[in-house]
Design a protein around this motif. Structure first.
Motif, mmCIF file in Angstrom:
data_model
loop_
_atom_site.group_PDB
_atom_site.id
_atom_site.type_symbol
_atom_site.label_atom_id
_atom_site.label_comp_id
_atom_site.label_asym_id
_atom_site.label_seq_id
_atom_site.Cartn_x
_atom_site.Cartn_y
_atom_site.Cartn_z
ATOM 1 N N GLU A 193 -11.485 -6.617 6.832
ATOM 2 C CA GLU A 193 -10.793 -5.589 7.626
ATOM 3 C C GLU A 193 -9.569 -5.054 6.901
ATOM 4 O O GLU A 193 -9.177 -3.889 7.065
ATOM 5 C CB GLU A 193 -10.331 -6.182 8.969
ATOM 6 N N LYS A 194 -8.940 -5.885 6.079
ATOM 7 C CA LYS A 194 -7.719 -5.484 5.381
ATOM 8 C C LYS A 194 -8.023 -4.763 4.060
ATOM 9 O O LYS A 194 -7.132 -4.175 3.447
ATOM 10 C CB LYS A 194 -6.840 -6.707 5.095
ATOM 11 N N CYS A 195 -9.305 -4.836 3.656
ATOM 12 C CA CYS A 195 -9.680 -4.263 2.358
ATOM 13 C C CYS A 195 -9.958 -2.765 2.467
ATOM 14 O O CYS A 195 -10.382 -2.267 3.504
ATOM 15 C CB CYS A 195 -10.937 -4.942 1.822
ATOM 16 N N ARG A 196 -9.692 -2.077 1.342
ATOM 17 C CA ARG A 196 -10.085 -0.665 1.229
ATOM 18 C C ARG A 196 -11.020 -0.556 0.040
ATOM 19 O O ARG A 196 -11.217 -1.517 -0.709
ATOM 20 C CB ARG A 196 -8.855 0.205 0.969
ATOM 21 N N LYS A 197 -11.497 0.638 -0.181
ATOM 22 C CA LYS A 197 -12.405 0.871 -1.296
ATOM 23 C C LYS A 197 -11.715 0.478 -2.601
ATOM 24 O O LYS A 197 -10.522 0.734 -2.790
ATOM 25 C CB LYS A 197 -12.769 2.370 -1.337
ATOM 26 N N ASP B 42 -10.888 -2.423 -3.609
ATOM 27 C CA ASP B 42 -10.219 -3.724 -3.548
ATOM 28 C C ASP B 42 -11.189 -4.817 -3.997
ATOM 29 O O ASP B 42 -12.408 -4.630 -4.026
ATOM 30 C CB ASP B 42 -9.748 -4.036 -2.124
ATOM 31 N N ARG C 264 0.842 -1.210 0.000
ATOM 32 C CA ARG C 264 0.000 0.000 0.000
ATOM 33 C C ARG C 264 0.877 1.260 0.000
ATOM 34 O O ARG C 264 0.540 2.270 -0.632
ATOM 35 C CB ARG C 264 -0.920 0.025 1.220
ATOM 36 N N LYS D 270 -18.253 -0.802 2.236
ATOM 37 C CA LYS D 270 -16.846 -0.411 2.240
ATOM 38 C C LYS D 270 -16.319 -0.172 0.826
ATOM 39 O O LYS D 270 -15.158 0.213 0.645
ATOM 40 C CB LYS D 270 -16.035 -1.538 2.895
#
Lengths: 472, 315
Positions: free
Chosen positions: B101-105, B107, B47, B233
């Motif tokens: 929890e590890k994902c962002r928009k 993903d 990231r 999310k």
């Protein structure tokens, strides 16, 4: 009313705390009625705990209690004359009424379908919890009152006798003479002097139930038993023998502990039965209150040991015992086997002077008889029973197949650990017998109890399971 | 009263010891905690290097951990990829939540849950492993799916999960007596989270004919709730069926059944068809169990999946 569940203890705490508040308030405003209030709260606690199981459980209980109370009222007024037709009719009607829920929920299908061959719809798959236990208890109370009419107990005391929560659903089946006087003087509070002995019984009961019985129960559901393999069948019988004893004895110990907390001494229902040297001794030490009930209300009225037909009396009693446990031919055969065994042991001198051999045969006999208790599939039962008696079923090949019982090796390790602990418990019982101690006294030593607390926390299974005897 | 106090103290000591045995001293928890730590560090690094690039994540039980090679996904789809698979004994809710929890928009999250978790009715109770990993991560509610499912641990669950139970205790004793530790080691961790073992079992049990053809109500609810959480999310979710070693004679039947399950899942989460419908019949592709592919098996499985994924992502 599963003593090993969080729900039971939460509800009991809530009922007890609520009751203490009510009693406290009553003491403040009307001090002379606090004992009465305590008794009302105690009765309410028992009924709430029953109702929490199901409305059916509460309803069936109230039905039996109501009818038996009518019987007690009539008996107390000395209105039961066994020679008078009216009395006999009243007796039969009240007895039938009290037995009706038992007949309907437990024996209906067996009597009509299995015995008479009439196709019927099963009334309900759920048997009201404790039905067999409290029905026998009420009938016993009633008959004792007929035989010995005394002043009528108060309704509230009678209700508390019936609904005393430690013993409603799985005994001990207390008699009028032993429990009623205690109930009449009971105060619904924790008796501080009894906390330590009560706690020891509860700890021992929970250890028996959670460490041994529940874990064996969970694992036995995964056993793969070859009915033609005698070794595997013996293994299955042994596992059940250990499970049912630790389950039921554990429950009884917790009941004793709960009773002691409230200042009530309940009857010890087990006295190390698996160390008995013959079947008569076994039945003097296994489910003692049921044995006492059967003796007092069936065996002795039939003439007991003094009658010429004492053999038939004995067999009848054990057939009743078998059918009391469950509605099925397997239970009847189990009862018959025990009846035959008790008759044999009562014929004269012991069949051998070697005590160890007598013990081994008694233990093996009772273990094998459990097969008829737990095996519901008639075909499997037949094959397994034949395997036990068939020398060919004990071949080396079958012995080598023992590990096939387990689907995973981890289950074998777990069961080995549990069996090791079960044997340790039984060894402590044997030590107590040898040293002439009170039953289970050694297991209730403070250091042992604290160790049991530690082991129970570590080894209790993750899921709750009910007591086996709830099925009866 | 002294005995009562001693009983309470012993109970507390037992729970403390039980907790220590089940969580910090549990070799399985220790290993997977290390795996999660490595994955988290690598994700942070990726990231940092390219903050705007979406990442493709895979989650599921150990079938996922062993079967998805992120290297092949990256080469095929041109996006960073991570394998977040954990033992299936961590429970479906934990497996899904820890991945989300590890994902962002933007993903992409591929769910590779074992179909049995979805086809049989279940309460999806937290397990010792999920509790241990959640506690080590500082978020106990993750054991029951945390914010993804809006649940928290009850007091009863705490009491239960802080105990090792008879199975774990006896296994620890047996392994300690045999001088054996956890079956997997640090050297089994591969690129971006894949797990690979050198252990090859000579004979593996083959799955017979299955009969599950549809989602259980609990499985349906699980996926629907998770899809909502992911959508909130901005994460795109897909489902890909993991491979199971199956007897040749049962393969066709099981493919047909799995197609029906995939069709049920499709109504909630888009599915990826890799052409195998979760059935593999070559035991040489598997390692130490009928669910764990070896390196070669993982490559074949990932290539089949990657091709289909690239088409879906239009890359």
């Amino acid at each position: 009313m599963n003593f090993a569940s969080y729900d039971f203890w939460s509800l009991l705490m809530a009922c007890f705390i609520g009751s203490q508040l009510v009693i406290g308030l009553t003491k403040f405003f009307k001090p002379d009625t606090s004992q009465l209030t305590g008794k009302l709260c105690l009765a309410a606690t028992g009924l709430i705990l029953l109702g929490a199981e199901s409305w059916l459980t509460l309803g069936a209980f109230l039905w039996v209690v109501s009818l038996s109370w009518i019987g007690v009222l009539i008996a107390s007024a000395k209105n039961f004359d066994k020679h008078a037709l009216k009395s006999r009719i009243a007796f039969v009607i009240l007895l039938a009424g009290q037995l009706a829920p038992l007949l309907y929920y437990k024996y209906w299908t067996f009597l009509l379908k299995d015995c008479l061959g009439i196709a019927v719809k099963t009334p309900s798959v759920i048997i009201p919890m404790g039905l067999s236990f409290y029905t026998f208890q009420k009938i016993g109370f009633w008959i004792d009152t007929i035989k010995n009419p005394t002043s009528r107990p108060k309704l509230l005391d009678y209700l508390n006798f019936c609904a005393f929560f430690p013993q409603i659903v799985a005994g001990p089946i207390e008699k009028k003479a032993s429990l009623l006087p205690q109930i009449e003087t009971i105060r619904y509070k924790i008796h501080r002097a009894n906390i330590e002995p009560a706690l020891k019984w509860i700890v021992l009961g929970l250890a028996y139930k959670l460490i041994i019985a529940d874990n064996i129960g969970a694992l036995s559901g995964k056993f793969r038993i070859d009915s033609a393999n005698a070794w595997q069948v013996w293994f299955e019988c042994f596992a059940f023998a250990i499970r049912i004893y630790f389950d039921f004895a554990g429950y009884s110990f917790i009941a004793i502990g709960l009773g002691l907390l409230l200042g009530v001494q309940l009857t010890l229902n087990f006295r190390c039965p698996y160390w008995s040297s013959d079947l008569r001794e076994f039945w003097r030490n296994w489910h003692i209150t049921l044995g006492t009930w059967l003796r007092d209300y069936i065996y002795l009225p039939l003439g007991g040991r003094r009658a010429k037909w004492w053999v038939a009396n004995t067999v009848i009693v054990f057939l009743v015992s078998g059918i009391w446990h469950g509605a099925g031919w397997g239970f009847l055969i189990w009862g018959l086997l025990h009846g035959i065994g008790v008759v044999f042991c009562g014929l004269g001198k012991p069949w051998t002077r070697f005590g160890l051999l007598r013990w081994a045969v008694t233990f093996a006999y009772t273990t094998a008889a459990w097969l008829f208790f737990f095996e519901n599939d008639p075909q499997a039962l037949q094959i397994k029973a034949i395997s036990l008696c068939n020398p060919k079923a004990y071949g080396l090949g079958f012995l080598n197949n023992m590990p096939d019982v387990f689907t995973e090796i981890s289950d074998a390790f777990t069961l080995a650990l549990i069996f090791f602990l079960a044997i340790a418990f039984l060894a402590m019982e044997a030590y107590g017998i040898r040293k002439n101690l009170e039953p289970y006294q050694f297991s209730r030593k403070p250091a042992i109890c604290l160790l049991l607390v530690f082991l129970t926390v570590l080894l209790a299974p993750m899921e709750e399971s009910p007591f086996i005897y709830f099925n009866f | 009263m002294r005995f009562l106090a001693a009983t309470i103290a012993t109970s507390l000591a037992a729970y403390a010891f039980g907790f220590w045995l089940s969580v910090p001293a549990n070799p399985e928890t220790q290993f997977w905690q290390h795996v999660i730590g490595l994955r988290n560090a690598e994700i942070s690094q990726v990231r940092k290097e390219d903050p705007n690039s979406p990442i493709i994540f895979f989650t599921g039980g150990s079938t996922c951990a062993f079967s998805i090679d992120p290297n092949i996904i990256e080469q095929t789809c041109g996006l960073p990829s991570f394998n977040l698979g954990l033992p299936v004994s961590a429970g479906a809710k934990f497996l899904l939540h820890q991945a989300l929890e590890k994902c962002r928009k933007n993903d992409v999250l591929i769910v590779c849950l074992e179909p049995d978790l979805l086809a049989f009715e279940s309460d999806f109770e937290p397990t010792t492993l999920s509790f241990g990993l959640a506690v080590m991560a500082g978020d106990q509610s993750a054991a029951v799916g945390g914010t993804s499912f809006g649940e928290r641990l009850s007091l009863r669950q705490y009491f239960n999960l802080m105990r090792p139970g008879p199975g774990y205790t006896s296994t620890r004793i047996a392994k300690a007596a045999a001088g054996r530790g956890y079956r997997y080691e640090i050297r089994d961790i591969r690129y971006h989270g894949r797990i690979e073992t050198s252990v090859k079992k000579p004979s593996l049990p083959l799955a017979g004919e299955g009969s599950n053809t549809t989602l259980a109500p609990s499985g349906r609810t699980l996926l629907e709730t998770f899809q909502r959480a992911a959508s909130k999310k901005g994460v795109t979710v897909f489902y890909a069926m993991p491979w199971l070693l199956t007897a040749e004679s049962s393969a066709e039947n099981n493919r047909t059944n799995n197609l029906q399950i995939l069709s049920s899942i499709q109504s909630i989460i888009p599915t990826i068809d890799d052409g195998y419908q979760g059935v593999a019949t070559d035991p040489l592709l598997f390692a130490d169990s009928a669910q764990h592919l070896d390196a070669a098996g993982s490559a074949i499985r990932t290539q089949a999946l990657a091709g289909a994924l690239r088409s879906i992502l239009n890359r």
